[in-house]
Design a protein around this motif. Structure first.
Motif, short mmCIF file in Angstrom:
data_model
loop_
_atom_site.label_atom_id
_atom_site.label_comp_id
_atom_site.label_asym_id
_atom_site.label_seq_id
_atom_site.Cartn_x
_atom_site.Cartn_y
_atom_site.Cartn_z
N ARG A 14 0.83 -1.22 0.00
CA ARG A 14 0.00 0.00 0.00
C ARG A 14 0.86 1.26 0.00
NH1 ARG A 14 -4.15 -2.19 4.56
NH2 ARG A 14 -5.29 -3.59 3.21
N GLY A 16 3.45 1.41 -1.70
CA GLY A 16 4.06 1.45 -3.03
C GLY A 16 5.31 0.61 -3.18
N TYR A 21 5.41 -6.33 -3.45
CA TYR A 21 4.53 -6.80 -4.52
C TYR A 21 5.12 -8.05 -5.19
CZ TYR A 21 1.69 -6.65 -8.75
OH TYR A 21 0.83 -6.98 -9.78
N GLN A 22 6.42 -8.02 -5.44
CA GLN A 22 7.07 -9.18 -6.08
C GLN A 22 6.98 -10.41 -5.20
OE1 GLN A 22 10.69 -9.15 -8.25
NE2 GLN A 22 10.67 -6.94 -8.54
N LEU A 25 3.55 -11.72 -5.45
CA LEU A 25 3.39 -12.30 -6.79
C LEU A 25 4.00 -13.71 -6.82
CD1 LEU A 25 2.26 -11.17 -9.45
CD2 LEU A 25 4.56 -10.38 -10.02
N PHE A 54 -3.62 -9.46 -10.84
CA PHE A 54 -2.47 -8.93 -10.08
C PHE A 54 -2.28 -7.43 -10.28
CE2 PHE A 54 -1.78 -13.40 -9.65
CZ PHE A 54 -1.37 -13.48 -8.33
N ILE A 55 -2.78 -6.90 -11.37
CA ILE A 55 -2.80 -5.43 -11.50
C ILE A 55 -3.80 -4.87 -10.48
CG2 ILE A 55 -3.47 -3.52 -13.00
CD1 ILE A 55 -2.29 -5.13 -15.34
N TRP A 58 -2.22 -4.61 -7.19
CA TRP A 58 -1.34 -3.43 -7.11
C TRP A 58 -2.14 -2.15 -6.88
CZ3 TRP A 58 3.53 -1.85 -6.62
CH2 TRP A 58 3.91 -0.61 -7.08
N GLU A 59 -3.25 -2.06 -7.62
CA GLU A 59 -4.02 -0.81 -7.59
C GLU A 59 -4.98 -0.72 -6.41
OE1 GLU A 59 -5.96 -0.90 -11.37
OE2 GLU A 59 -4.43 0.35 -12.31
N TYR A 62 -5.72 -1.63 -0.96
CA TYR A 62 -6.36 -1.05 0.22
C TYR A 62 -7.75 -1.65 0.46
CZ TYR A 62 -8.61 1.77 -3.38
OH TYR A 62 -9.30 2.16 -4.49
N ASN A 65 -8.84 -6.61 3.34
CA ASN A 65 -8.79 -6.53 4.80
C ASN A 65 -8.28 -7.85 5.35
OD1 ASN A 65 -9.18 -6.28 7.50
ND2 ASN A 65 -11.29 -5.52 7.36
N GLU A 67 -8.01 -8.90 8.20
CA GLU A 67 -8.77 -9.43 9.34
C GLU A 67 -10.01 -10.20 8.88
OE1 GLU A 67 -9.62 -6.12 11.85
OE2 GLU A 67 -7.50 -5.65 12.12
N LYS B 66 4.97 -13.20 -15.15
CA LYS B 66 5.41 -12.34 -14.05
C LYS B 66 6.09 -11.08 -14.59
CE LYS B 66 8.41 -12.26 -10.03
NZ LYS B 66 9.47 -12.93 -9.28
N ILE B 69 3.47 -8.75 -15.90
CA ILE B 69 2.71 -8.09 -14.82
C ILE B 69 3.54 -6.96 -14.21
CG2 ILE B 69 1.74 -8.42 -12.51
CD1 ILE B 69 1.00 -11.30 -13.42
N LEU B 70 4.81 -7.25 -13.94
CA LEU B 70 5.67 -6.23 -13.32
C LEU B 70 5.84 -5.03 -14.25
CD1 LEU B 70 8.38 -8.49 -11.63
CD2 LEU B 70 6.63 -7.10 -10.50
N VAL B 73 2.55 -2.89 -14.01
CA VAL B 73 2.35 -2.06 -12.83
C VAL B 73 3.42 -0.97 -12.71
CG1 VAL B 73 1.15 -3.86 -11.56
CG2 VAL B 73 3.60 -3.59 -11.24
N GLU B 80 -2.39 5.81 -7.68
CA GLU B 80 -3.41 4.76 -7.72
C GLU B 80 -3.19 3.72 -6.66
OE1 GLU B 80 -4.58 3.14 -11.50
OE2 GLU B 80 -3.60 4.80 -12.51
N VAL B 81 -2.01 3.74 -6.07
CA VAL B 81 -1.71 2.73 -5.07
C VAL B 81 -2.36 3.07 -3.74
CG1 VAL B 81 0.13 1.59 -3.80
CG2 VAL B 81 0.44 2.18 -6.19
N ALA B 83 -5.07 4.61 -0.95
CA ALA B 83 -6.52 4.53 -0.82
C ALA B 83 -7.15 5.87 -1.19
CB ALA B 83 -6.87 4.19 0.62
N ASN B 100 -14.99 -4.87 11.81
CA ASN B 100 -14.67 -5.77 12.91
C ASN B 100 -14.69 -4.97 14.21
OD1 ASN B 100 -13.95 -8.31 11.48
ND2 ASN B 100 -12.51 -6.89 10.52
#
Lengths: 179, 155
Positions: A14, A16, A21-22, A25, A54-55, A58-59, A62, A65, A67, B66, B69-70, B73, B80-81, B83, B100
């Motif tokens: 989150r 970045g 991410y890797q 992945l 998987f995009i 990345w995007e 957020y 969750n 939990e 892979k 994909i990398l 992104v 965009e990453v 929130a 929760n």
């Protein structure tokens, strides 16, 4: 990798972090790709859908969750929704792409395997989408009944009904084609 | 566990114990050890599992996938990453009704909100109606002073 570590990786993602991410992945790509390939029956559309999943990670990380669900379940849910969207957009014809598996086998064995795989593939593709999803998730992907029910947004009882009907249909389709 | 439920498990989840629901797995395994009918169900059901396991899966080139994909992104902007900004009302609702809840007074407070709002409205309506009565009393009092309301003793 523990779930705590995975939650930490998502937190870093989150922020970045491409390293996080890797790692995610590496952990989930093969499993999600297998699910999508089993749903789609070929690798061409499946690779596109897997990439989109998987995009989305990345995007929209957020939206996840830790939990509430495991990351694996969340990714399966995204993959499932994308497969259903794809099916709705185009009623695809059966194309098993079996030539990709043909390397290195003796001709007789190759023929037998291709025929068996083709029959099972066709039987799987003949299942209604939700029954196919249920069978793929519970038989091939190793998801628990609760996880699969959550992804399909049904109760565990409804999932069992989908599984029973799916397996019954597969049994009828594969009757007389024992391996 | 009984034969009927065991049969349902085999129908739905197949013959591999690892696929059975975790909360019923041990009971099903114990039942299988003690029931010939259950063992027969397993033998019959194994055929489909064997067939499903014989399914050759077309394999993707995961290394290329892979990389692809990398590369995808890498072109996505960092904004965009993160929130998206959420509004004040959404934040208030998230606080009152968290996914929760750790403090159960929050949902309880959310549940009593309509009561509080109703009480406040009710008090204000009462005040308005009291004001209206006051104004009627004033009006009657004023009418009593008007010339039309008093009869002249000379008429």
């Amino acid at each position: 990798m523990s779930e705590d570590t995975e939650a930490e990786l998502v937190f870093q993602l989150r922020e970045g972090s491409t390293e996080a991410y890797q790692q995610l992945l590496d952990r989930h790509l093969a499993s999600i790709n297998r699910y999508v390939v089993r749903m789609m029956g070929n690798t061409i559309d499946s690779d596109d859908i897997t990439q989109e999943v998987f995009i989305r990670l990345w995007e929209k990380s957020y939206q996840f969750n830790p939990e509430v669900a495991k990351l694996s379940t969340w990714l399966h849910q995204i993959a499932h929704n994308m497969c259903i969207d794809f099916f709705r957009k185009q009623m695809k014809t059966s194309d098993s792409n079996l030539e990709e598996n043909s390397g290195g086998l003796e001709p007789q064995k190759e023929l037998l395997k291709v025929r068996q795989a083709s029959t099972i593939n066709q039987a799987m593709e003949s299942l209604p989408e939700r029954q196919r999803s249920a069978v793929v998730m519970c038989h091939y992907q190793g998801l628990s009944n609760r996880e699969a029910a959550g992804i399909l947004d049904v109760s565990v009882d409804a999932l069992e009904s989908l599984l029973s009907r799916g397996r019954k249909r597969l049994r009828e389709s594969l009757k007389g084609d024992a391996i | 566990m009984n034969l009927h439920r065991f049969s349902q498990l085999i129908e739905a989840y197949g013959t591999i114990p690892g696929h059975w629901p975790s909360d019923e797995r041990q009971a099903a395994i114990d039942f299988l050890d003690s029931s010939e009918a259950a063992a027969d169900l397993i033998k019959t059901g194994m055929l489909l599992d064997d067939q499903l396991d014989g399914y050759l899966l077309p394999e993707s080139d995961l290394y290329s996938l892979k990389k692809s994909i990398l590369a995808s992104v890498a072109n996505k902007p960092a904004s965009e990453v993160s929130a998206p900004q959420i509004g004040l009302l959404d934040r208030l609702l998230d606080w009152l009704l968290p996914l929760n809840p750790t403090h159960y007074w929050q949902p309880a407070l959310a549940a009593t909100l309509p009561l509080i709002v109703g009480a406040v409205l009710g008090m204000n309506i009462e005040r308005v109606s009291v004001d209206a009565n006051d104004s009627w009393e004033d009006e009657i009092q004023l009418m009593s002073f008007s010339s039309n309301s008093v009869e002249s003793p000379y008429e």
